[in-house]
Design a protein around this motif. Structure first.
Motif, PDB file in Angstrom:
ATOM      1  N   ALA A   1       0.828  -1.210   0.000  1.00 14.62           N
ATOM      2  CA  ALA A   1       0.000   0.000   0.000  1.00 14.62           C
ATOM      3  C   ALA A   1       0.858   1.255   0.000  1.00 14.62           C
ATOM      4  O   ALA A   1       0.607   2.212  -0.734  1.00 14.62           O
ATOM      5  CB  ALA A   1      -0.938  -0.005   1.207  1.00 14.62           C
ATOM      6  N   LEU A   2       1.912   1.254   0.826  1.00 16.15           N
ATOM      7  CA  LEU A   2       2.805   2.411   0.883  1.00 16.15           C
ATOM      8  C   LEU A   2       3.556   2.595  -0.429  1.00 16.15           C
ATOM      9  O   LEU A   2       3.756   3.729  -0.887  1.00 16.15           O
ATOM     10  CB  LEU A   2       3.791   2.261   2.041  1.00 16.15           C
ATOM     11  CG  LEU A   2       3.190   2.186   3.444  1.00 16.15           C
ATOM     12  CD1 LEU A   2       4.296   2.157   4.494  1.00 16.15           C
ATOM     13  CD2 LEU A   2       2.246   3.342   3.717  1.00 16.15           C
ATOM     14  N   LEU A   3       3.943   1.491  -1.035  1.00 17.49           N
ATOM     15  CA  LEU A   3       4.613   1.579  -2.334  1.00 17.49           C
ATOM     16  C   LEU A   3       3.670   2.104  -3.406  1.00 17.49           C
ATOM     17  O   LEU A   3       4.058   2.931  -4.240  1.00 17.49           O
ATOM     18  CB  LEU A   3       5.156   0.210  -2.737  1.00 17.49           C
ATOM     19  CG  LEU A   3       6.488  -0.203  -2.090  1.00 17.49           C
ATOM     20  CD1 LEU A   3       6.785  -1.668  -2.359  1.00 17.49           C
ATOM     21  CD2 LEU A   3       7.633   0.661  -2.604  1.00 17.49           C
ATOM     22  N   TYR A   4       2.434   1.637  -3.403  1.00 13.80           N
ATOM     23  CA  TYR A   4       1.462   2.116  -4.383  1.00 13.80           C
ATOM     24  C   TYR A   4       1.284   3.631  -4.276  1.00 13.80           C
ATOM     25  O   TYR A   4       1.225   4.340  -5.285  1.00 13.80           O
ATOM     26  CB  TYR A   4       0.108   1.424  -4.180  1.00 13.80           C
ATOM     27  CG  TYR A   4       0.064  -0.025  -4.615  1.00 13.80           C
ATOM     28  CD1 TYR A   4       0.769  -0.455  -5.747  1.00 13.80           C
ATOM     29  CD2 TYR A   4      -0.682  -0.967  -3.903  1.00 13.80           C
ATOM     30  CE1 TYR A   4       0.721  -1.789  -6.146  1.00 13.80           C
ATOM     31  CE2 TYR A   4      -0.734  -2.299  -4.308  1.00 13.80           C
ATOM     32  CZ  TYR A   4      -0.025  -2.708  -5.429  1.00 13.80           C
ATOM     33  OH  TYR A   4      -0.071  -4.015  -5.822  1.00 13.80           O
ATOM     34  N   VAL A   5       1.195   4.134  -3.062  1.00 14.98           N
ATOM     35  CA  VAL A   5       1.046   5.587  -2.873  1.00 14.98           C
ATOM     36  C   VAL A   5       2.279   6.307  -3.372  1.00 14.98           C
ATOM     37  O   VAL A   5       2.188   7.319  -4.080  1.00 14.98           O
ATOM     38  CB  VAL A   5       0.767   5.919  -1.397  1.00 14.98           C
ATOM     39  CG1 VAL A   5       0.850   7.430  -1.160  1.00 14.98           C
ATOM     40  CG2 VAL A   5      -0.611   5.398  -0.985  1.00 14.98           C
ATOM     41  N   HIS A   6       3.449   5.796  -3.008  1.00 11.33           N
ATOM     42  CA  HIS A   6       4.689   6.450  -3.416  1.00 11.33           C
ATOM     43  C   HIS A   6       4.828   6.479  -4.940  1.00 11.33           C
ATOM     44  O   HIS A   6       5.315   7.455  -5.508  1.00 11.33           O
ATOM     45  CB  HIS A   6       5.884   5.734  -2.806  1.00 11.33           C
ATOM     46  CG  HIS A   6       7.181   6.441  -3.044  1.00 11.33           C
ATOM     47  ND1 HIS A   6       7.600   7.509  -2.280  1.00 11.33           N
ATOM     48  CD2 HIS A   6       8.145   6.247  -3.977  1.00 11.33           C
ATOM     49  CE1 HIS A   6       8.763   7.946  -2.736  1.00 11.33           C
ATOM     50  NE2 HIS A   6       9.119   7.197  -3.754  1.00 11.33           N
TER      51      HIS A   6
ATOM     52  N   LYS B   1       2.379   6.505  -6.947  1.00 14.67           N
ATOM     53  CA  LYS B   1       1.171   7.164  -7.459  1.00 14.67           C
ATOM     54  C   LYS B   1       0.197   6.204  -8.132  1.00 14.67           C
ATOM     55  O   LYS B   1      -0.546   6.583  -9.039  1.00 14.67           O
ATOM     56  CB  LYS B   1       1.535   8.328  -8.400  1.00 14.67           C
ATOM     57  CG  LYS B   1       2.443   9.363  -7.747  1.00 14.67           C
ATOM     58  CD  LYS B   1       2.618  10.579  -8.620  1.00 14.67           C
ATOM     59  CE  LYS B   1       3.643  11.546  -8.020  1.00 14.67           C
ATOM     60  NZ  LYS B   1       3.372  11.904  -6.610  1.00 14.67           N
ATOM     61  N   HIS B   2       0.196   4.955  -7.692  1.00 21.48           N
ATOM     62  CA  HIS B   2      -0.822   3.997  -8.130  1.00 21.48           C
ATOM     63  C   HIS B   2      -1.990   4.092  -7.129  1.00 21.48           C
ATOM     64  O   HIS B   2      -2.233   3.175  -6.329  1.00 21.48           O
ATOM     65  CB  HIS B   2      -0.253   2.580  -8.169  1.00 21.48           C
ATOM     66  CG  HIS B   2       0.931   2.406  -9.065  1.00 21.48           C
ATOM     67  ND1 HIS B   2       1.132   3.178 -10.185  1.00 21.48           N
ATOM     68  CD2 HIS B   2       1.982   1.535  -9.011  1.00 21.48           C
ATOM     69  CE1 HIS B   2       2.250   2.815 -10.789  1.00 21.48           C
ATOM     70  NE2 HIS B   2       2.791   1.823 -10.098  1.00 21.48           N
ATOM     71  N   PHE B   3      -2.709   5.197  -7.168  1.00 22.61           N
ATOM     72  CA  PHE B   3      -3.667   5.479  -6.103  1.00 22.61           C
ATOM     73  C   PHE B   3      -4.877   4.555  -6.131  1.00 22.61           C
ATOM     74  O   PHE B   3      -5.465   4.267  -5.079  1.00 22.61           O
ATOM     75  CB  PHE B   3      -4.102   6.946  -6.158  1.00 22.61           C
ATOM     76  CG  PHE B   3      -3.008   7.893  -5.758  1.00 22.61           C
ATOM     77  CD1 PHE B   3      -2.628   8.014  -4.429  1.00 22.61           C
ATOM     78  CD2 PHE B   3      -2.337   8.661  -6.710  1.00 22.61           C
ATOM     79  CE1 PHE B   3      -1.615   8.879  -4.047  1.00 22.61           C
ATOM     80  CE2 PHE B   3      -1.332   9.531  -6.336  1.00 22.61           C
ATOM     81  CZ  PHE B   3      -0.961   9.642  -5.008  1.00 22.61           C
ATOM     82  N   ASP B   4      -5.269   4.089  -7.321  1.00 22.42           N
ATOM     83  CA  ASP B   4      -6.409   3.168  -7.371  1.00 22.42           C
ATOM     84  C   ASP B   4      -6.086   1.880  -6.620  1.00 22.42           C
ATOM     85  O   ASP B   4      -6.917   1.390  -5.837  1.00 22.42           O
ATOM     86  CB  ASP B   4      -6.770   2.852  -8.825  1.00 22.42           C
ATOM     87  CG  ASP B   4      -7.403   4.048  -9.535  1.00 22.42           C
ATOM     88  OD1 ASP B   4      -7.839   4.979  -8.826  1.00 22.42           O
ATOM     89  OD2 ASP B   4      -7.441   4.052 -10.780  1.00 22.42           O
ATOM     90  N   ARG B   5      -4.893   1.360  -6.858  1.00 23.85           N
ATOM     91  CA  ARG B   5      -4.502   0.110  -6.185  1.00 23.85           C
ATOM     92  C   ARG B   5      -4.296   0.358  -4.698  1.00 23.85           C
ATOM     93  O   ARG B   5      -4.609  -0.488  -3.852  1.00 23.85           O
ATOM     94  CB  ARG B   5      -3.251  -0.455  -6.844  1.00 23.85           C
ATOM     95  CG  ARG B   5      -3.470  -0.779  -8.318  1.00 23.85           C
ATOM     96  CD  ARG B   5      -2.186  -1.111  -9.044  1.00 23.85           C
ATOM     97  NE  ARG B   5      -1.789  -2.481  -8.825  1.00 23.85           N
ATOM     98  CZ  ARG B   5      -0.717  -3.045  -9.402  1.00 23.85           C
ATOM     99  NH1 ARG B   5       0.026  -2.336 -10.240  1.00 23.85           N
ATOM    100  NH2 ARG B   5      -0.407  -4.294  -9.157  1.00 23.85           N
ATOM    101  N   ALA B   6      -3.738   1.532  -4.364  1.00 21.21           N
ATOM    102  CA  ALA B   6      -3.565   1.875  -2.947  1.00 21.21           C
ATOM    103  C   ALA B   6      -4.908   1.930  -2.245  1.00 21.21           C
ATOM    104  O   ALA B   6      -5.061   1.449  -1.106  1.00 21.21           O
ATOM    105  CB  ALA B   6      -2.838   3.210  -2.818  1.00 21.21           C
TER     106      ALA B   6
END
Length: 440
Positions: free
Chosen positions: A201-206, A208-213
């Motif tokens: 989740a933290l990697l997705y945010v970093h 910018k994969h916000f949908d997956r986050a």
């Protein structure tokens, strides 16, 4: 997620958040077999002779202390043993295992290097090397070692341990996209292990994969509701969805846990400014200034708020504290001038209602800019045609400026016109006395 409305008391500008610093994306989720009860063998040392040597007793004691969880005494006994029997490689490895368990990374590295210097290439040594490198921030070496292990272990618990360590080493180097592929594989292999869903989740945010986050964060937040990095990720994801108030609520949660978190304070400064809540904005501005020192952009905004709150004196103090460092900053000079005018306007009310004596007492400690304030007040009084009050102000200014200042010429004319010749004579006499005293 549970939330309460903040109404107008809480939009965020883009904030760069260090979500992935250090091991914030990882936790001690996986080991390579060094569980507490398995640090040393369950058996004691076998010895054929009836005369038991001291070193054997020391080794047995070290193992006993380790098995019982008394690691400090175990280390003491291992140290004594190896001082007397430095070639007992098995004992040294047990010593290293205890050191690793106690997270004494540099001591473990020193002992491991002794074994490696003998040319031994056991897999367990390679695992220990990689783990040590990871924890002493030698992430590049850790990545190299874990990649080497990855070629040896393509399945099983060892493979999980390797991918866990490798993902952490990659994150530590900022290689987030590379790390993600291993974290996603770990999530697939261990779907119940929330450490990997958190890390993903933290990697997705970093990245910018916000949908997956957004798919992971509600569950992750539910498990880690007081985890600062998770809360930061939730705030950024909420902002990306356009839910500014929900983002601000997350930042407030983070402030409750970490009052000096820069990202949270910056975000809330922006939010409250757009909400028009300058009192709350000021709280977070002052906290940022206490963290970062007198940053000019923050300090100028702080001065602007004080002006809005009717505290021109405080605004002027801030401007003057910045002037030595930024003497030619035009926006700062304009802000200072605005503050001076506002302060002069405020004090003019005191002059008109209480007389110049009270004004003088109010400005007695304002040594740096009182003459500037007086001159601005004099301009106001000229415009209003209030010549008597103007004369009083000019009398105060005359005490502070040389006789070459135009104030003196104007003052002479005003005092004569108003029939205040005695005041004029007294002023010149006092100035002359002060001049002689200053020469002496």
């Amino acid at each position: 997620m549970r939330r309460k409305s903040l109404g107008k008391n809480l939009v965020l500008v883009p904030v760069t958040v260090a979500l992935l610093a250090g091991n914030s994306l990882s936790a001690n989720a996986v080991t390579n077999g060094n569980d507490t009860e398995h640090l040393v063998p369950a058996r004691d040392i076998a010895y054929a002779s009836q005369d038991v040597p001291v070193w054997k007793l020391t080794w047995d004691k070290a193992r006993e202390m380790s098995r019982s969880g008394n690691y400090k005494k175990a280390l003491t006994n291992f140290t004594v043993l190896l001082d007397n029997k430095p070639n007992l490689d098995e004992a040294r490895w047990e010593y290293i295992s205890v050191l690793l368990h106690m997270e004494k990374w540099y001591q473990a590295e020193k002992q491991l290097n002794i074994l490696l210097a003998k040319g031994q290439k056991k897999t367990q040594y390679l695992f220990a090397q990689a783990k040590i490198a990871l924890h002493i921030d030698n992430q590049q070496k850790a990545e190299q070692l874990y990649r080497q292990l990855l070629t040896q272990f393509t399945a099983g618990q060892e493979n999980i341990t390797v991918m866990d360590g490798l993902s952490r080493a990659l994150i530590g180097q900022g290689k987030h996209q590379l790390a993600l592929q291993f974290v996603e594989r770990l999530m697939t292999l261990l779907p119940e292990n929330t450490i990997y869903s958190r890390r993903a989740a933290l990697l997705y945010v970093h990245l910018k994969h916000f949908d997956r986050a957004g798919e992971l964060l509600p569950e992750v937040y539910g498990i880690y509701p007081t985890d600062p990095e998770v809360i930061k990720a939730c705030a950024q994801e909420a902002k990306q969805r356009g839910s500014q108030e929900k983002a601000a609520l997350f930042w407030q949660e983070l402030i409750a846990l970490a009052p000096n978190d820069e990202a949270a304070n910056f975000a809330l400064v922006s939010y409250y400014r757009l909400q028009g809540n300058i009192s709350m904005e000021l709280i977070h501005l002052e906290r940022l200034i206490s963290i970062n020192g007198q940053d000019i952009s923050l300090a100028k905004r702080q001065a602007e708020i004080f002006l809005d709150k009717g505290r021109a004196d405080r605004a002027l103090e801030i401007c003057d504290s910045l002037m030595p460092t930024y003497p030619n900053n035009q926006s700062l000079l304009r802000l200072r001038r605005t503050s001076l005018v506002a302060l002069a306007s405020d004090l003019l009310v005191l002059v008109e209602n209480s007389g110049s004596k009270l004004l003088w007492e109010d400005l007695l400690e304002v040594t740096y800019y009182r003459v500037e304030v007086y001159k601005i007040m004099a301009d106001f009084l000229r415009e209003k045609g209030e010549l008597s009050e103007l004369t009083d102000i000019l009398l105060l200014i005359a005490k502070e400026v040389p006789k070459s200042d135009p104030v003196w010429q104007e003052l002479d004319g005003l005092l004569i016109t108003q029939g205040r010749g005695k005041e004029l004579a007294a002023l010149h006499k006092k100035f002359q006395q002060n001049g002689i005293q200053s020469i002496n």
